[in-house]
Design a protein around this motif. Sequence first.
Motif, short mmCIF file in Angstrom:
data_model
loop_
_atom_site.label_atom_id
_atom_site.label_comp_id
_atom_site.label_asym_id
_atom_site.label_seq_id
_atom_site.Cartn_x
_atom_site.Cartn_y
_atom_site.Cartn_z
N ASP A 89 -2.16 8.18 -1.52
CA ASP A 89 -2.56 8.68 -2.84
C ASP A 89 -1.47 8.46 -3.87
OD1 ASP A 89 -4.91 9.74 -1.66
OD2 ASP A 89 -3.76 11.50 -1.00
N LEU A 90 -0.24 8.29 -3.41
CA LEU A 90 0.89 8.12 -4.31
C LEU A 90 2.03 7.45 -3.55
CD1 LEU A 90 2.17 8.82 -7.14
CD2 LEU A 90 3.01 10.93 -6.08
N LEU A 91 2.69 6.50 -4.20
CA LEU A 91 3.89 5.86 -3.68
C LEU A 91 5.06 6.30 -4.54
CD1 LEU A 91 5.47 3.74 -1.99
CD2 LEU A 91 4.69 2.00 -3.62
N VAL A 92 6.14 6.77 -3.90
CA VAL A 92 7.31 7.28 -4.62
C VAL A 92 8.53 6.45 -4.26
CG1 VAL A 92 8.78 9.28 -5.06
CG2 VAL A 92 6.35 9.61 -4.54
N VAL A 93 9.23 5.97 -5.28
CA VAL A 93 10.46 5.21 -5.06
C VAL A 93 11.54 5.72 -6.00
CG1 VAL A 93 9.32 3.10 -4.24
CG2 VAL A 93 9.71 3.41 -6.68
N GLY A 94 12.78 5.56 -5.58
CA GLY A 94 13.90 5.96 -6.42
C GLY A 94 14.39 4.80 -7.26
N ALA A 95 15.14 5.10 -8.31
CA ALA A 95 15.72 4.07 -9.18
C ALA A 95 17.16 4.44 -9.47
CB ALA A 95 14.92 3.96 -10.48
N ARG A 96 18.05 3.50 -9.28
CA ARG A 96 19.48 3.73 -9.49
C ARG A 96 19.87 3.43 -10.93
NH1 ARG A 96 22.57 3.67 -4.69
NH2 ARG A 96 21.36 3.18 -2.81
N ARG A 97 20.73 4.24 -11.47
CA ARG A 97 21.24 3.98 -12.80
C ARG A 97 22.25 2.84 -12.77
NH1 ARG A 97 19.38 7.42 -16.25
NH2 ARG A 97 18.70 9.48 -15.62
N HIS A 145 2.38 -4.54 -7.96
CA HIS A 145 1.43 -4.79 -6.88
C HIS A 145 0.99 -3.55 -6.11
CE1 HIS A 145 1.91 -9.14 -7.28
NE2 HIS A 145 3.22 -8.96 -7.32
N ALA A 146 1.52 -2.37 -6.39
CA ALA A 146 1.15 -1.19 -5.62
C ALA A 146 -0.36 -0.95 -5.66
CB ALA A 146 1.89 0.04 -6.15
N PRO A 147 -0.97 -0.62 -4.53
CA PRO A 147 -2.42 -0.39 -4.49
C PRO A 147 -2.82 1.02 -4.88
CG PRO A 147 -1.51 -0.21 -2.29
CD PRO A 147 -0.36 -0.57 -3.19
N CYS A 148 -1.85 1.84 -5.26
CA CYS A 148 -2.10 3.24 -5.61
C CYS A 148 -1.15 3.63 -6.75
CB CYS A 148 -1.87 4.13 -4.39
SG CYS A 148 -0.15 4.17 -3.82
N PRO A 149 -1.32 4.81 -7.33
CA PRO A 149 -0.34 5.27 -8.33
C PRO A 149 1.08 5.24 -7.75
CG PRO A 149 -2.26 6.69 -8.37
CD PRO A 149 -2.44 5.78 -7.19
N ILE A 150 2.04 4.86 -8.58
CA ILE A 150 3.42 4.75 -8.13
C ILE A 150 4.33 5.54 -9.07
CG2 ILE A 150 3.52 2.48 -9.29
CD1 ILE A 150 5.88 1.78 -7.46
N ALA A 151 5.20 6.36 -8.48
CA ALA A 151 6.16 7.16 -9.23
C ALA A 151 7.54 6.57 -9.05
CB ALA A 151 6.15 8.61 -8.76
N VAL A 152 8.20 6.24 -10.17
CA VAL A 152 9.59 5.78 -10.16
C VAL A 152 10.45 6.96 -10.60
CG1 VAL A 152 11.24 4.16 -11.14
CG2 VAL A 152 8.88 3.42 -10.69
N VAL A 153 11.31 7.40 -9.70
CA VAL A 153 12.08 8.62 -9.93
C VAL A 153 13.56 8.28 -10.11
CG1 VAL A 153 12.65 10.93 -9.07
CG2 VAL A 153 10.44 9.89 -8.50
N PRO A 154 14.12 8.50 -11.28
CA PRO A 154 15.52 8.15 -11.50
C PRO A 154 16.46 9.03 -10.70
CG PRO A 154 14.66 9.33 -13.41
CD PRO A 154 13.50 9.06 -12.50
N GLN A 155 17.50 8.40 -10.20
CA GLN A 155 18.52 9.13 -9.46
C GLN A 155 19.32 10.02 -10.42
OE1 GLN A 155 21.26 6.51 -7.54
NE2 GLN A 155 22.68 8.13 -6.92
N ILE A 156 19.54 11.25 -10.04
CA ILE A 156 20.31 12.17 -10.86
C ILE A 156 21.78 12.13 -10.45
CG2 ILE A 156 20.67 14.61 -11.44
CD1 ILE A 156 17.72 15.06 -11.10
#
Length: 272
Positions: A234-242, A261-272
Amino acid sequence: MTIPLVVGVDGSEASLDAVHWAADEAVRHGVPLHLLHAAAGDREASDVIGGASERARQGAPTVPLSSEVLHEEAASALVEKGRNAFALVLGSKGLGDLAGMLLGSVSLAVAAHADCPVVVVRGGVEHRDSRFGNIVVGVEDGEGSGTALQFAFREAHVRRCRLVAVHAWSATIGSPAPAGLSGFALQAVRRPPAQVLAEALRDPAERHPDVPVRRVVVEGPARRALLESASSADLLVVGARRRHGHIGLQLGLVNHALLHHAPCPIAVVPQI
């Protein structure tokens, strides 16, 4: 005051899909929903906001709803609004994007620079309507996945679904190794991939003991492993480096490919 979930709208069907997804998300988390339309000199702004508001009220009639029109460049306006947002939600393509583009230019620019999580709503209705009961999160070696894991566990908790944690690895090409060792054995001599995954999951799993977790260790490219797992998510979650010394995020080749290309909603979450 609770910070809102912000949705970028432009009148396209993809942005209305994003509004529908965001309305459900606002209900899950108990946060207000804010619709933002940003375009230089757009004379149809009221129609765009009106249509998006109607879609939001259909999906979440009790959620506090607000809207805003800004006459400026869309990506910059969204990034600025994201400095005080629960998350930014965007459609995969906008009205101004060229036919055949896999991802809209605004969505890509916002995902690359926002300070808060950015969700790009992709996939068919079965993925957008959370019918699979799975959330997939990519886990890197090191600290790059910490914030993404927190986000993914929180999502699995409010959705009462399973979390699939995927760690993909490859033995370093050209690195010295004892004769006869396979790639997996070589990696195990250094730091076993299963240990990398277990250590990354330990703290967030303790904070969310109610979330069932499936651990997946894959030898091969992360892009392929995550796309395969996301086919039933239902959701793909990945991190993102500053990027050190720069404003914004370094999406990297893997995240860039997943956004396209993700087949579902994708969340890009920035690293804190």
